[in-house]
Design a protein around this motif. Structure first.
Motif, PDB file in Angstrom:
ATOM      1  N   LYS A   9      -2.209  14.726 -14.518  1.00 26.70           N
ATOM      2  CA  LYS A   9      -3.134  15.699 -15.118  1.00 26.70           C
ATOM      3  C   LYS A   9      -2.392  17.005 -15.285  1.00 26.70           C
ATOM      4  CE  LYS A   9      -7.248  13.673 -13.129  1.00 26.70           C
ATOM      5  NZ  LYS A   9      -8.194  13.708 -12.050  1.00 26.70           N
ATOM      6  N   ASN A  10      -2.324  17.477 -16.518  1.00 27.16           N
ATOM      7  CA  ASN A  10      -1.613  18.727 -16.823  1.00 27.16           C
ATOM      8  C   ASN A  10      -0.176  18.696 -16.303  1.00 27.16           C
ATOM      9  OD1 ASN A  10      -3.958  19.843 -18.035  1.00 27.16           O
ATOM     10  ND2 ASN A  10      -4.722  20.333 -15.987  1.00 27.16           N
ATOM     11  N   GLY A  11       0.478  17.536 -16.419  1.00 32.10           N
ATOM     12  CA  GLY A  11       1.881  17.403 -16.036  1.00 32.10           C
ATOM     13  C   GLY A  11       2.135  17.265 -14.549  1.00 32.10           C
ATOM     14  N   VAL A  12       1.069  17.105 -13.748  1.00 32.18           N
ATOM     15  CA  VAL A  12       1.216  17.017 -12.296  1.00 32.18           C
ATOM     16  C   VAL A  12       0.450  15.796 -11.785  1.00 32.18           C
ATOM     17  CG1 VAL A  12       0.755  18.199 -10.100  1.00 32.18           C
ATOM     18  CG2 VAL A  12       1.418  19.524 -12.107  1.00 32.18           C
ATOM     19  N   TYR A  13       1.073  15.060 -10.866  1.00 28.32           N
ATOM     20  CA  TYR A  13       0.383  13.929 -10.256  1.00 28.32           C
ATOM     21  C   TYR A  13      -0.632  14.403  -9.236  1.00 28.32           C
ATOM     22  CZ  TYR A  13       3.285  10.116 -12.072  1.00 28.32           C
ATOM     23  OH  TYR A  13       3.895   9.191 -12.878  1.00 28.32           O
ATOM     24  N   SER A  14      -1.778  13.732  -9.248  1.00 29.85           N
ATOM     25  CA  SER A  14      -2.745  13.940  -8.178  1.00 29.85           C
ATOM     26  C   SER A  14      -3.149  12.563  -7.667  1.00 29.85           C
ATOM     27  CB  SER A  14      -3.957  14.736  -8.665  1.00 29.85           C
ATOM     28  OG  SER A  14      -4.646  14.034  -9.671  1.00 29.85           O
ATOM     29  N   LEU A  15      -3.346  12.495  -6.368  1.00 29.61           N
ATOM     30  CA  LEU A  15      -3.771  11.242  -5.748  1.00 29.61           C
ATOM     31  C   LEU A  15      -5.182  10.945  -6.219  1.00 29.61           C
ATOM     32  CD1 LEU A  15      -3.295   8.908  -3.721  1.00 29.61           C
ATOM     33  CD2 LEU A  15      -4.202  10.428  -1.951  1.00 29.61           C
ATOM     34  N   TYR A  16      -5.338   9.822  -6.895  1.00 36.03           N
ATOM     35  CA  TYR A  16      -6.656   9.414  -7.386  1.00 36.03           C
ATOM     36  C   TYR A  16      -7.351   8.526  -6.364  1.00 36.03           C
ATOM     37  CZ  TYR A  16     -10.206   7.182 -10.264  1.00 36.03           C
ATOM     38  OH  TYR A  16     -11.400   6.707 -10.746  1.00 36.03           O
ATOM     39  N   GLN A  17      -6.584   7.604  -5.763  1.00 34.76           N
ATOM     40  CA  GLN A  17      -7.186   6.688  -4.803  1.00 34.76           C
ATOM     41  C   GLN A  17      -6.135   6.146  -3.851  1.00 34.76           C
ATOM     42  OE1 GLN A  17      -8.853   3.110  -6.486  1.00 34.76           O
ATOM     43  NE2 GLN A  17      -9.760   2.462  -4.561  1.00 34.76           N
ATOM     44  N   LYS A  18      -6.538   6.011  -2.606  1.00 39.01           N
ATOM     45  CA  LYS A  18      -5.758   5.286  -1.613  1.00 39.01           C
ATOM     46  C   LYS A  18      -6.639   4.135  -1.149  1.00 39.01           C
ATOM     47  CE  LYS A  18      -2.972   5.554   2.478  1.00 39.01           C
ATOM     48  NZ  LYS A  18      -2.049   6.364   3.226  1.00 39.01           N
ATOM     49  N   ALA A  19      -6.109   2.916  -1.188  1.00 43.62           N
ATOM     50  CA  ALA A  19      -6.899   1.740  -0.824  1.00 43.62           C
ATOM     51  C   ALA A  19      -6.198   0.957   0.272  1.00 43.62           C
ATOM     52  CB  ALA A  19      -7.120   0.858  -2.049  1.00 43.62           C
ATOM     53  N   GLN A  20      -6.998   0.398   1.157  1.00 41.91           N
ATOM     54  CA  GLN A  20      -6.505  -0.416   2.264  1.00 41.91           C
ATOM     55  C   GLN A  20      -6.604  -1.901   1.905  1.00 41.91           C
ATOM     56  OE1 GLN A  20      -5.101   1.201   4.854  1.00 41.91           O
ATOM     57  NE2 GLN A  20      -5.639   3.076   3.776  1.00 41.91           N
ATOM     58  N   ARG A  21      -6.068  -2.726   2.779  1.00 41.88           N
ATOM     59  CA  ARG A  21      -5.951  -4.170   2.573  1.00 41.88           C
ATOM     60  C   ARG A  21      -7.237  -4.837   2.077  1.00 41.88           C
ATOM     61  NH1 ARG A  21      -3.599  -8.918   3.798  1.00 41.88           N
ATOM     62  NH2 ARG A  21      -4.904 -10.563   4.612  1.00 41.88           N
ATOM     63  N   PHE A  38       1.990   2.982  -6.004  1.00 40.88           N
ATOM     64  CA  PHE A  38       2.929   2.351  -5.097  1.00 40.88           C
ATOM     65  C   PHE A  38       2.166   1.492  -4.120  1.00 40.88           C
ATOM     66  CE2 PHE A  38       2.567   6.378  -2.730  1.00 40.88           C
ATOM     67  CZ  PHE A  38       2.429   5.928  -1.437  1.00 40.88           C
ATOM     68  N   ILE A  39       2.744   0.334  -3.903  1.00 40.52           N
ATOM     69  CA  ILE A  39       2.180  -0.683  -3.031  1.00 40.52           C
ATOM     70  C   ILE A  39       3.047  -0.743  -1.782  1.00 40.52           C
ATOM     71  CG2 ILE A  39       1.630  -3.148  -2.801  1.00 40.52           C
ATOM     72  CD1 ILE A  39       0.024  -1.932  -5.082  1.00 40.52           C
ATOM     73  N   ASP A  40       2.436  -0.681  -0.619  1.00 42.94           N
ATOM     74  CA  ASP A  40       3.160  -0.758   0.648  1.00 42.94           C
ATOM     75  C   ASP A  40       2.802  -2.073   1.341  1.00 42.94           C
ATOM     76  OD1 ASP A  40       4.137  -0.567   3.247  1.00 42.94           O
ATOM     77  OD2 ASP A  40       3.633   1.554   3.442  1.00 42.94           O
ATOM     78  N   PRO A  41       3.682  -3.081   1.250  1.00 38.74           N
ATOM     79  CA  PRO A  41       3.378  -4.371   1.862  1.00 38.74           C
ATOM     80  C   PRO A  41       3.409  -4.351   3.387  1.00 38.74           C
ATOM     81  CG  PRO A  41       5.467  -4.479   0.670  1.00 38.74           C
ATOM     82  CD  PRO A  41       4.923  -3.096   0.500  1.00 38.74           C
ATOM     83  N   ILE A  42       4.091  -3.399   3.987  1.00 39.14           N
ATOM     84  CA  ILE A  42       4.159  -3.330   5.449  1.00 39.14           C
ATOM     85  C   ILE A  42       2.832  -2.803   5.996  1.00 39.14           C
ATOM     86  CG2 ILE A  42       5.308  -2.243   7.422  1.00 39.14           C
ATOM     87  CD1 ILE A  42       7.875  -2.272   5.603  1.00 39.14           C
ATOM     88  N   GLU A  43       2.357  -1.682   5.468  1.00 34.93           N
ATOM     89  CA  GLU A  43       1.075  -1.104   5.889  1.00 34.93           C
ATOM     90  C   GLU A  43      -0.111  -1.779   5.209  1.00 34.93           C
ATOM     91  OE1 GLU A  43       0.661   1.183   8.313  1.00 34.93           O
ATOM     92  OE2 GLU A  43       2.822   1.124   8.635  1.00 34.93           O
ATOM     93  N   GLN A  44       0.178  -2.568   4.184  1.00 33.75           N
ATOM     94  CA  GLN A  44      -0.830  -3.272   3.382  1.00 33.75           C
ATOM     95  C   GLN A  44      -1.859  -2.307   2.810  1.00 33.75           C
ATOM     96  OE1 GLN A  44      -2.183  -6.797   5.503  1.00 33.75           O
ATOM     97  NE2 GLN A  44      -0.329  -7.845   4.850  1.00 33.75           N
ATOM     98  N   ASN A  45      -1.336  -1.313   2.084  1.00 27.51           N
ATOM     99  CA  ASN A  45      -2.189  -0.378   1.379  1.00 27.51           C
ATOM    100  C   ASN A  45      -1.533  -0.001   0.059  1.00 27.51           C
ATOM    101  OD1 ASN A  45      -0.319   1.708   1.850  1.00 27.51           O
ATOM    102  ND2 ASN A  45      -1.353   2.358   3.706  1.00 27.51           N
ATOM    103  N   ALA A  46      -2.210   0.808  -0.716  1.00 23.95           N
ATOM    104  CA  ALA A  46      -1.694   1.235  -2.011  1.00 23.95           C
ATOM    105  C   ALA A  46      -2.223   2.618  -2.328  1.00 23.95           C
ATOM    106  CB  ALA A  46      -2.112   0.246  -3.096  1.00 23.95           C
ATOM    107  N   GLU A  47      -1.452   3.354  -3.126  1.00 23.44           N
ATOM    108  CA  GLU A  47      -1.872   4.667  -3.603  1.00 23.44           C
ATOM    109  C   GLU A  47      -1.696   4.710  -5.109  1.00 23.44           C
ATOM    110  OE1 GLU A  47      -0.124   8.005  -1.557  1.00 23.44           O
ATOM    111  OE2 GLU A  47      -0.715   7.224   0.409  1.00 23.44           O
ATOM    112  N   LEU A  48      -2.665   5.326  -5.771  1.00 27.03           N
ATOM    113  CA  LEU A  48      -2.641   5.462  -7.220  1.00 27.03           C
ATOM    114  C   LEU A  48      -2.657   6.944  -7.566  1.00 27.03           C
ATOM    115  CD1 LEU A  48      -4.770   3.459  -9.722  1.00 27.03           C
ATOM    116  CD2 LEU A  48      -4.549   5.925  -9.951  1.00 27.03           C
TER     117      LEU A  48
END
Length: 182
Positions: free
Chosen positions: A149-161, A135-145
């Motif tokens: 894994k094993n049927g569950v999401y885990s945060l792999y990376q959060k990146a800033q502008r 998901f891309i957040d244009p207001i905060e200008q960041n993104a999360e990926l």
């Protein structure tokens, strides 16, 4: 984002042409989508270009689309901003819409869509096996990926502008957020 009436809806109800804004069917609730802003559209266009260019260079013939309905089950028809279906699954699930879970999804969130993109839609993508969700957040200008894994999401990376967001699903692909948000 508005929830239309309190009636529970079916796929048949969803297929009746609607007047005005497009809709999504989320856990049997018919959800009206606000029209996307020009900034939202610009970001989606850039993302589609970045991904398409990467796929072309790799001679990848998977299916990349913007704002196409995906029917996950009889209770849920969603419209992510960007989706991708791998070549080996393309014949099986790409119809006039996508029948089942794509492999990769990006949602560009807005104030109106944030709740649905980050809560029920993310849960649905996870439970139906979408391998990578960004998901891309244009207001905060960041993104999360998120990766599955094993049927569950885990945060792999959060990146800033000023950073790059590095895909796991598309090995070697990264999104330069500085370019994306300018």
């Amino acid at each position: 984002m508005l929830t239309a009436e309190k009636k529970k809806y079916t796929v048949e109800d969803y297929m009746v042409p609607q007047l005005g804004s497009p809709f999504q069917l989320v856990n049997n609730d018919l959800i009206e989508l606000p029209p996307p802003s020009s900034a939202h559209q610009a970001i989606c266009t850039k993302l589609a270009y970045f991904i398409g260019d990467f796929l072309d260079k790799k001679n990848d013939t998977g299916f990349l689309a913007c704002a196409l309905d995906i029917k996950l089950d009889m209770l849920n028809i969603l419209r992510p901003d960007i989706l991708y279906v791998a070549e080996e699954r393309k014949q099986e699930i790409v119809k006039d819409w996508i029948e089942g879970a794509p492999d990769f999804i990006i949602e560009v969130i807005s104030i109106e869509s944030a709740y649905y993109d980050l809560c029920p839609k993310m849960d649905l993508y996870e439970s139906h096996g979408v391998k990578e969700y960004i998901f891309i957040d244009p207001i905060e200008q960041n993104a999360e990926l998120y990766t599955l894994k094993n049927g569950v999401y885990s945060l792999y990376q959060k990146a800033q502008r000023h950073e790059y967001l590095n895909s796991v699903f598309f090995r070697g692909f990264s999104i330069d957020l500085k370019k994306l948000f300018r």
